[in-house]
Design an enzyme around this catalytic site. Structure first.
Site, PDB file in Angstrom:
ATOM      1  CB  THR A  61      17.600   1.892  -3.436  1.00  0.00           C
ATOM      2  OG1 THR A  61      17.783   2.342  -2.080  1.00  0.00           O
ATOM      3  CG2 THR A  61      18.161   0.492  -3.544  1.00  0.00           C
ATOM      4  CB  ILE A  62      20.948   6.354  -2.082  1.00  0.00           C
ATOM      5  CG1 ILE A  62      20.005   6.549  -0.897  1.00  0.00           C
ATOM      6  CG2 ILE A  62      20.670   7.331  -3.200  1.00  0.00           C
ATOM      7  CD1 ILE A  62      20.325   7.800  -0.092  1.00  0.00           C
ATOM      8  CG  ASP A  63      18.606   3.001   1.630  1.00  0.00           C
ATOM      9  OD1 ASP A  63      19.103   4.132   1.557  1.00  0.00           O
ATOM     10  OD2 ASP A  63      17.578   2.755   2.294  1.00  0.00           O
ATOM     11  NE  ARG A  73      31.473  21.187  20.037  1.00  0.00           N
ATOM     12  CZ  ARG A  73      31.086  22.319  19.473  1.00  0.00           C
ATOM     13  NH1 ARG A  73      31.075  22.430  18.157  1.00  0.00           N
ATOM     14  NH2 ARG A  73      30.694  23.327  20.210  1.00  0.00           N
ATOM     15  NE  ARG A 100      12.852   2.896   4.884  1.00  0.00           N
ATOM     16  CZ  ARG A 100      12.028   3.459   5.770  1.00  0.00           C
ATOM     17  NH1 ARG A 100      11.494   2.707   6.711  1.00  0.00           N
ATOM     18  NH2 ARG A 100      11.737   4.720   5.717  1.00  0.00           N
ATOM     19  CD  GLU A 114      17.124   6.179   6.777  1.00  0.00           C
ATOM     20  OE1 GLU A 114      16.547   7.264   6.978  1.00  0.00           O
ATOM     21  OE2 GLU A 114      17.052   5.556   5.695  1.00  0.00           O
ATOM     22  CD  GLN A 149      22.860  10.358   3.435  1.00  0.00           C
ATOM     23  OE1 GLN A 149      23.387   9.296   3.653  1.00  0.00           O
ATOM     24  NE2 GLN A 149      21.818  10.778   4.135  1.00  0.00           N
TER      25      GLN A 149
HETATM   26  O1  F6P Z   1      15.157   5.615  -0.994  1.00  0.00           O
HETATM   27  C1  F6P Z   1      15.522   5.032   0.217  1.00  0.00           C
HETATM   28  C2  F6P Z   1      15.578   6.077   1.253  1.00  0.00           C
HETATM   29  O2  F6P Z   1      16.608   6.952   0.875  1.00  0.00           O
HETATM   30  C3  F6P Z   1      15.754   5.556   2.677  1.00  0.00           C
HETATM   31  O3  F6P Z   1      17.062   5.422   3.088  1.00  0.00           O
HETATM   32  C4  F6P Z   1      15.019   6.582   3.482  1.00  0.00           C
HETATM   33  O4  F6P Z   1      14.545   6.012   4.683  1.00  0.00           O
HETATM   34  C5  F6P Z   1      13.907   6.964   2.590  1.00  0.00           C
HETATM   35  O5  F6P Z   1      14.370   6.800   1.288  1.00  0.00           O
HETATM   36  C6  F6P Z   1      13.403   8.378   2.775  1.00  0.00           C
HETATM   37  O6  F6P Z   1      12.323   8.560   1.928  1.00  0.00           O
HETATM   38  P1  F6P Z   1      11.530   9.904   1.685  1.00  0.00           P
HETATM   39  O7  F6P Z   1      12.265  10.663   0.647  1.00  0.00           O
HETATM   40  O8  F6P Z   1      10.195   9.466   1.214  1.00  0.00           O
HETATM   41  O9  F6P Z   1      11.508  10.652   2.981  1.00  0.00           O
END
Ligand code: F6P
Length: 351
Positions: free
Chosen positions: A133-135, A170, A179, A230, A283
């Site tokens: 997971t990138i998170d 700015r 998330r 986010e 990302q």
């Molecule tokens: O995979 C995790 C994530 O990158 C979260 O950071 C993000 O909220 C979500 O995926 C976005 O998912 P999707 O590609 O389904 O919009």
């Protein structure tokens, strides 16, 4: 002595894609195939492929050239076989396993994909997990596949925003993914010299953020960079945010939009001209860094090692530079939140 029979092993990628997935698929396939007796079955589109029986045999040729490619050649989805909308998901998974005489499965994914893997293990289906997971918010591992690349992309973007912020005097708000946890925001914020970093673990007070920016500008700075995950949320009752944009099969709200609110509020409250950029899926796209390719390769090799040794219900992970196996249930117990010490380091450079 008779020949030891080969094993038929499935591999799938589930959830959001991440740079490095192809390196992991290649590692699993190459490791399994090099002994010449195992069969590697690629399952298309995550758990959707296990429900629908979408399986392709992976050969040396099929995985050739995929190491540096982003995305996943197997495809992915957020399908949840245990969602109330799916009728007898477990039965369908068992049917695919039987049809292809799959004796083991390697699931490469984040909390949702591996949550399904854990439930399948409880039902007696032999699965090994690989963390992606990138998170970077998955327990049981210091780092997940894709995080390093996503952080580099975000840091590069902050560098670019710096020069335009400076030219126009700015405030630039950069919204990055994250998330439940502020790993990308904090790492990219430190690397890019962010003046404020807002993360889910620490609810923010918009007035304090603005006061901080005012002080910085009073000291002669004419621009600022605010990095927001986010999932960053205001302290309760201090700021109205945008409504969520629906939920996925695992019940997660679609995020994205805190940057819009911050742009509006910072400009109104400080009078500083403000612009926001939502990096979004940029990302997750493109070429994985060397770090992610190496991590994914090591984890893929370790997953195949676990399968061939008959150890299931585990996730392979990276801890202190070593590759380890952890119990899937333990890895999934709670999200891995940002190390508070790292945030304190970042704070030293705010303003
Ligand atoms: O995979 C995790 C994530 O990158 C979260 O950071 C993000 O909220 C979500 O995926 C976005 O998912 P999707 O590609 O389904 O919009």
């Amino acid at each position: 002595m008779g020949t030891i029979p080969g094993v038929r092993i499935g591999v799938l990628t589930g959830g959001g894609d991440a740079p490095g997935l192809n390196a992991a698929i290649r590692a699993v396939a190459r490791c399994g195939l090099r002994e010449g007796r195992h069969t590697i079955l690629g399952v298309r589109n995550g758990w959707a492929g296990m429900l629908g029986g979408e399986v392709v045999e992976l050969t040396f040729d099929r995985v050739a050239g995929i190491l540096p490619r982003g995305g996943t050649v197997l495809g992915t989805s957020r399908t949840n076989p245990f969602a109330p909308t799916v009728s007898d998901g477990l039965g369908s998974v068992r049917a695919t396993i039987a049809e292809h005489t799959m004796e083991a499965l390697i699931a490469i994914g984040g909390e949702d994909t591996l949550g399904v893997a854990r439930r399948l293990c409880e039902e007696g289906i032999p699965v090994v997990g690989v963390p992606k997971t990138i998170d970077n918010d998955l327990g049981g591992t210091d780092v997940t596949i894709g995080f390093n690349t996503a952080t580099q992309i975000a840091a590069d973007a902050i560098d670019r925003l710096h020069t335009t912020a400076e030219s126009h005097n700015r405030v630039m708000v950069v919204e990055v993914m994250g998330r439940h946890a502020g790993w990308i925001a904090t790492h990219a914020g430190i690397a890019g010299g962010g003046d404020a970093i807002l993360i889910p673990e620490r609810p923010f007070d918009i007035e304090q953020v603005c006061a901080h920016l005012r002080r910085r500008h009073e000291r002669g700075r004419t621009f600022s960079i605010v990095v927001a995950a986010e999932g960053a949320t205001p302290t309760e009752g201090t700021l109205q945010t945008l409504d969520g944009k629906g939920t996925d099969a695992f019940g997660h709200v679609r995020l994205g939009g805190i940057g819009v609110v911050l742009e509006r509020e910072i400009e109104q409250r400080t009078g500083f001209e403000t612009r926001m950029t939502i990096l979004g899926h940029v990302q997750r796209g493109g070429t994985p860094t060397a770090f992610d390719r190496v991590l994914a390769t090591r984890l893929g090799v370790a997953a195949m090692g676990a399968v061939l040794a008959g150890r299931f219900g585990v996730m392979v992970g990276a801890r202190g530079g070593a590759i380890v196996e952890v119990n899937l249930a333990e890895a999934l117990r709670e999200p891995k939140l940002l190390d508070p010490g790292l945030y304190e380091t970042a704070e030293l450079f705010f303003g």
